[in-house]
Motif scaffolding. Structure first.
Motif, PDB file in Angstrom:
ATOM      1  N   GLY A 286       0.839  -1.180   0.000  1.00  0.00           N
ATOM      2  CA  GLY A 286       0.000   0.000   0.000  1.00  0.00           C
ATOM      3  C   GLY A 286       0.876   1.232   0.000  1.00  0.00           C
ATOM      4  O   GLY A 286       2.036   1.178   0.418  1.00  0.00           O
ATOM      5  N   THR A 287       0.332   2.325  -0.483  1.00  0.00           N
ATOM      6  CA  THR A 287       1.046   3.604  -0.479  1.00  0.00           C
ATOM      7  C   THR A 287       0.344   4.539   0.494  1.00  0.00           C
ATOM      8  O   THR A 287      -0.879   4.677   0.456  1.00  0.00           O
ATOM      9  N   THR A 288       1.112   5.170   1.359  1.00  0.00           N
ATOM     10  CA  THR A 288       0.534   6.020   2.400  1.00  0.00           C
ATOM     11  C   THR A 288       0.281   7.428   1.880  1.00  0.00           C
ATOM     12  O   THR A 288       0.882   7.855   0.888  1.00  0.00           O
ATOM     13  N   PRO A 289      -0.585   8.183   2.537  1.00  0.00           N
ATOM     14  CA  PRO A 289      -0.809   9.578   2.139  1.00  0.00           C
ATOM     15  C   PRO A 289       0.439  10.446   2.264  1.00  0.00           C
ATOM     16  O   PRO A 289       0.494  11.525   1.673  1.00  0.00           O
ATOM     17  N   TRP A 290       1.421  10.001   3.048  1.00  0.00           N
ATOM     18  CA  TRP A 290       2.651  10.792   3.197  1.00  0.00           C
ATOM     19  C   TRP A 290       3.752  10.319   2.252  1.00  0.00           C
ATOM     20  O   TRP A 290       4.891  10.734   2.366  1.00  0.00           O
ATOM     21  N   GLY A 291       3.408   9.427   1.311  1.00  0.00           N
ATOM     22  CA  GLY A 291       4.328   9.109   0.238  1.00  0.00           C
ATOM     23  C   GLY A 291       5.319   8.011   0.516  1.00  0.00           C
ATOM     24  O   GLY A 291       6.320   7.888  -0.207  1.00  0.00           O
ATOM     25  N   THR A 292       5.078   7.178   1.519  1.00  0.00           N
ATOM     26  CA  THR A 292       5.897   5.989   1.718  1.00  0.00           C
ATOM     27  C   THR A 292       5.136   4.767   1.201  1.00  0.00           C
ATOM     28  O   THR A 292       3.936   4.841   0.915  1.00  0.00           O
ATOM     29  N   ASP A 354      10.712   4.470   2.455  1.00  0.00           N
ATOM     30  CA  ASP A 354      10.621   5.829   1.909  1.00  0.00           C
ATOM     31  C   ASP A 354      11.290   5.841   0.541  1.00  0.00           C
ATOM     32  O   ASP A 354      12.525   5.835   0.448  1.00  0.00           O
ATOM     33  N   PRO A 355      10.531   5.868  -0.545  1.00  0.00           N
ATOM     34  CA  PRO A 355      11.143   5.795  -1.872  1.00  0.00           C
ATOM     35  C   PRO A 355      11.868   7.066  -2.278  1.00  0.00           C
ATOM     36  O   PRO A 355      12.618   7.050  -3.267  1.00  0.00           O
ATOM     37  N   THR A 407      -2.552  11.571  15.092  1.00  0.00           N
ATOM     38  CA  THR A 407      -3.286  11.954  13.890  1.00  0.00           C
ATOM     39  C   THR A 407      -2.357  12.456  12.794  1.00  0.00           C
ATOM     40  O   THR A 407      -1.255  12.951  13.049  1.00  0.00           O
ATOM     41  N   TYR A 408      -2.857  12.327  11.601  1.00  0.00           N
ATOM     42  CA  TYR A 408      -2.135  12.729  10.396  1.00  0.00           C
ATOM     43  C   TYR A 408      -2.073  14.245  10.280  1.00  0.00           C
ATOM     44  O   TYR A 408      -3.029  14.950  10.587  1.00  0.00           O
ATOM     45  N   ARG A 409      -0.922  14.731   9.807  1.00  0.00           N
ATOM     46  CA  ARG A 409      -0.735  16.159   9.551  1.00  0.00           C
ATOM     47  C   ARG A 409      -0.406  16.362   8.090  1.00  0.00           C
ATOM     48  O   ARG A 409       0.487  15.719   7.555  1.00  0.00           O
ATOM     49  N   LYS A 410      -1.131  17.263   7.432  1.00  0.00           N
ATOM     50  CA  LYS A 410      -0.898  17.532   6.025  1.00  0.00           C
ATOM     51  C   LYS A 410       0.378  18.340   5.831  1.00  0.00           C
ATOM     52  O   LYS A 410       0.759  19.135   6.681  1.00  0.00           O
ATOM     53  N   GLY A 411       0.994  18.115   4.672  1.00  0.00           N
ATOM     54  CA  GLY A 411       2.155  18.913   4.314  1.00  0.00           C
ATOM     55  C   GLY A 411       3.459  18.160   4.459  1.00  0.00           C
ATOM     56  O   GLY A 411       3.642  17.360   5.383  1.00  0.00           O
ATOM     57  N   ASP A 412       4.382  18.420   3.521  1.00  0.00           N
ATOM     58  CA  ASP A 412       5.670  17.745   3.547  1.00  0.00           C
ATOM     59  C   ASP A 412       6.465  18.042   4.807  1.00  0.00           C
ATOM     60  O   ASP A 412       7.299  17.236   5.225  1.00  0.00           O
ATOM     61  N   GLU A 416       8.013  13.481   8.626  1.00  0.00           N
ATOM     62  CA  GLU A 416       8.655  12.636   9.634  1.00  0.00           C
ATOM     63  C   GLU A 416       7.682  12.272  10.741  1.00  0.00           C
ATOM     64  O   GLU A 416       7.706  11.145  11.255  1.00  0.00           O
ATOM     65  N   HIS A 417       6.809  13.192  11.117  1.00  0.00           N
ATOM     66  CA  HIS A 417       5.760  12.870  12.091  1.00  0.00           C
ATOM     67  C   HIS A 417       4.867  11.763  11.549  1.00  0.00           C
ATOM     68  O   HIS A 417       4.561  10.782  12.257  1.00  0.00           O
ATOM     69  N   ASN A 418       4.436  11.892  10.304  1.00  0.00           N
ATOM     70  CA  ASN A 418       3.517  10.921   9.729  1.00  0.00           C
ATOM     71  C   ASN A 418       4.160   9.548   9.579  1.00  0.00           C
ATOM     72  O   ASN A 418       3.470   8.518   9.678  1.00  0.00           O
ATOM     73  N   LYS A 419       5.467   9.528   9.346  1.00  0.00           N
ATOM     74  CA  LYS A 419       6.155   8.243   9.208  1.00  0.00           C
ATOM     75  C   LYS A 419       6.205   7.466  10.518  1.00  0.00           C
ATOM     76  O   LYS A 419       6.558   6.285  10.518  1.00  0.00           O
ATOM     77  N   ARG A 420       5.823   8.097  11.626  1.00  0.00           N
ATOM     78  CA  ARG A 420       5.777   7.404  12.922  1.00  0.00           C
ATOM     79  C   ARG A 420       4.362   6.984  13.315  1.00  0.00           C
ATOM     80  O   ARG A 420       4.170   6.377  14.387  1.00  0.00           O
ATOM     81  N   LEU A 421       3.379   7.279  12.481  1.00  0.00           N
ATOM     82  CA  LEU A 421       1.989   7.036  12.864  1.00  0.00           C
ATOM     83  C   LEU A 421       1.650   5.555  13.007  1.00  0.00           C
ATOM     84  O   LEU A 421       0.725   5.198  13.747  1.00  0.00           O
TER      85      LEU A 421
END
Length: 701
Positions: A286-292, A354-355, A407-412, A416-421
């Protein structure tokens, strides 16, 4: 002469090489030979899942029967409400699709119109697409990723070189496009290898050991940069691009989540239980909303020799020499060896990669549980919490859901926060209930009196906010021995739940149950409303509706959308009420995808076994009068299964991963030339005489 070693299922076949010498080759004595039907390959069963269907079902739990659960059914009332691309791009000639006769009359609607193709016989070595479409391989096994000087030649291939080439048996696939649509990154998994097809027979023990290392190097994942002149054009991959990467059985990774550092994960090489080497049998993802990208470690049980403990038995891990013999190359694959008892526990996870950072360390997320992961697909709830759906691809195993603590945070800037979710939160397993009288579920696939197989369900907590909810299990034990924990809470036994995909337009969740020919046999559980056929060879697709349309809810409604099969010969098929005589035959749904219109696309794995046709890719509308109308878009070559897929209907593009073409062949008797044929009887200049698993792109001509 022929002698046998202690490796079950293999023969050490020794004969002359024509020069007075002798060559050594391990040929499988296939346990599934004669136990499959149609043209399904027993070789695939042997190499991909270690003959899982030949062995007893690992789930011997006595959790409540479906009848007992149904007696306490909940009301349905609340549930049913609701990149930089450089020079060196590689291009391969396109193949023009013909215009085969249609099974279902008329051209499909939407932004990707096509005339459905007729089913293709299982012996046909061709990739068939609709009239008006063409196809070409985008990247193939052995294509160089880092230097044009890395030349592919299976006869002289080494493990060191294979680590620099695209791996074997592509599976999960995604293409992450830049906003301009002219550059992107392709990420794909490499599930397993077939050395009999890939490599010449080994002539010495040293060469055999090197071929096993080549197999290790051909597992894992690949990240490849892409470029094209404009949108709606086919891609070319870029040799030597900055983001190109290979991830293999030798790549260092870290553990995250509550089980990281657990004694259950420690070995003599990693006394901290936090660092693991490699990933293997990577299936879907699967591909995450944060691009991993998330990659599922699936049939890991076939790679380890281990003591016969109840924990190992529940995962199908046995004390016998493995098919691949990796334990003879690296001692960590022999869990009988002191210091490596826990090595099997370090596989069977969801891996996050992380591609966009080739220097990053992949992470295995223990919070998502350990089982035979087909993949993990992520959505964001209205509350901002991340929800991941997962299937355990085993007969009579379970469907899971994870909900993040944070929770998810929008924006590049929050990447790093999102990669720990995925490191903290709650893990659930599904329990289904039917709403029909149990006596109406006959095992034949005949609909009950209310006209559909449907009901309610609940997500039963295994871990809540990091705390075990299973009596007698610590949090670490729940996450490392997830199957046993799910047994203990009475989860519903399913027919090999594989891909689980939320529809981005409606929020409903779809579950591919590939098949289960053991249902209703011997002492195995019989038909249940969510698994309504005994000896279920063709599989089915289930639609879930979360209570209140909230992905974090713990209640859901469900109904079966498709009971797969060939309606011309099987009266137990069902296509959401659409006339069965007007659909393409489909069997063994595996991977699911959606286009921008919310239409379901299904790739299959096992159709030759069940209905005698090559596997393929199918389109299925889910709304309106065409709900349930299955239409075949393409067919893959003999011996292959269809993986991926990726649908870009705005660009008139479809992408699939074609895995194990010509699976029953051997070095001296290949059964496929895919994809390097340009016309009947001819091949491209760099063809080597055998098949190359490939990512394929299909577009309107």
């Amino acid at each position: 002469m022929t002698t046998t070693d202690d490796r079950p299922g293999l023969t050490d076949h020794t004969d002359t090489d024509g020069r007075g010498g002798r060559r050594r080759r391990l040929l499988p004595l296939l346990p599934m030979l004669g136990h499959t039907a149609g043209k399904r390959s027993a070789v695939t069963c042997h190499l991909k899942c270690a003959d899982a269907c030949f062995h007893p079902v690992p789930n011997t739990s006595d959790n409540p029967t479906f009848r007992e659960v149904a007696d306490t059914a909940l009301s349905r009332r609340s549930v049913l409400v609701g990149l930089a691309a450089g020079a060196g791009a590689v291009s391969i000639a396109a193949h023009v699709g013909g215009a085969p006769s249609a099974v279902a009359a008329g051209t499909t609607g939407g932004r990707l119109p096509f005339q459905p193709i007729a089913p293709v016989g299982a012996a046909v070595d061709d990739l068939v697409v609709p009239g008006g479409y063409v196809w070409a391989p985008l990247v193939r096994w052995g294509d160089p990723l880092f230097s044009e000087a890395d030349r592919f030649d299976p006869a002289t291939l080494t493990a060191e070189l294979q680590e620099r080439l695209l791996g074997y048996n592509v599976d999960y696939l995604d293409i992450l496009e830049a906003p301009n649509g002219r550059s992107g990154v392709l990420v794909t998994n490499h599930e397993y290898t077939n050395e009999d097809v890939m490599l010449p027979p080994a002539t010495t023990p040293e060469q055999l050991a090197e071929q096993r290392r080549i197999g290790m190097a051909a597992h894992g994942m690949s990240v490849v940069e892409l470029t094209r002149g404009r949108k709606r054009e086919p891609w070319q991959y870029v040799v030597g691009a900055p983001l190109n990467r290979r991830i293999t059985v030798s790549t260092p990774m870290t553990f995250s989540g509550p089980a990281a550092g657990s004694p259950l994960l420690r070995t003599q090489d990693d006394p901290t239980g936090t660092v693991v080497v490699g990933t293997l049998n990577n299936c879907a993802g699967g591909t995450t909303p944060w691009g991993t990208v998330l990659s599922g470690e699936e049939n890991f049980q076939g790679y380890f020799r281990a003591p016969e403990t109840p924990e190992n038995a529940r995962y199908g891990i046995r004390d016998r020499a493995t098919t691949r013999g990796w334990e003879d190359v690296e001692p960590r694959f022999d869990a009988r060896t002191p210091g490596y008892e826990n090595e099997p526990n370090r596989f069977g996870w969801i891996v996050e990669v992380d591609p966009y950072d080739p220097t990053s360390t992949p992470v295995k997320h223990t919070m998502l549980g350990r089982f035979k992961h087909e993949g993990a697909t992520v959505r964001i709830a209205p509350s901002g919490h991340v929800v991941a759906y997962m299937g355990d691809d085993e007969r009579f195993d379970y469907l899971y859901k994870f909900v993040s603590r944070d929770t998810y945070r929008k924006g590049d800037q929050h990447r790093e926060h999102n990669k720990r979710l995925l490191s903290a939160g709650s893990l659930y397993v599904a329990r289904f209930r039917g709403d029909s009288p149990v006596e109406e579920i006959t095992g034949t696939g005949a609909l009950p009196s209310d006209g559909m197989f449907d009901g309610t369900g609940e997500w039963v907590p295994l871990v809540l906010d990091g705390v075990s909810q299973v009596p007698g299990f610590s949090t670490e034990e729940v996450l490392v021995r997830t199957r046993l924990a799910a047994d203990a809470v009475g989860a519903t036994k399913m027919d090999r739940p594989e891909d689980v995909e939320p529809n981005p337009r409606t929020g409903r969740v779809y579950v591919a149950c590939t098949n289960n020919s053991a249902r209703g046999t011997g002492t195995n559980e019989g038909a249940t409303e969510p698994n309504p056929r005994t000896r279920n060879r063709d599989g089915h697709v289930i639609e879930l509706t979360e209570a209140g349309d909230d992905p974090t809810a713990t209640a859901f409604g469900w109904q079966i959308v498709l009971l797969c099969g060939d309606p011309a010969v099987n009266g137990s098929t069902y296509f959401a009420g659409f006339p069965p005589e007007a659909v393409s035959p489909i069997s063994c749904p595996d991977n699911l995808a959606f286009d921008g219109d919310g239409t379901l696309w299904i790739s299959t794995d096992g159709a030759p076994n069940a209905i005698g046709y090559c596997d393929g890719l199918f389109k299925v509308p889910l709304e309106g009068p065409e709900r349930g109308r299955v239409q075949q878009f393409l067919s893959v070559p003999t011996g292959a299964e269809t993986c991926g897929p990726v649908i870009r209907e705005q660009q008139d593009m479809v992408y699939v991963a074609v895995q194990h073409p010509g699976e029953d062949g051997s070095w001296g008797a290949q059964q496929s030339l895919f994809p390097d044929y340009v016309a009947e009887g001819t091949v491209t200049a760099d063809a080597w005489g055998g098949p190359r698993p490939s990512v394929v792109q299909v577009w309107r001509d």
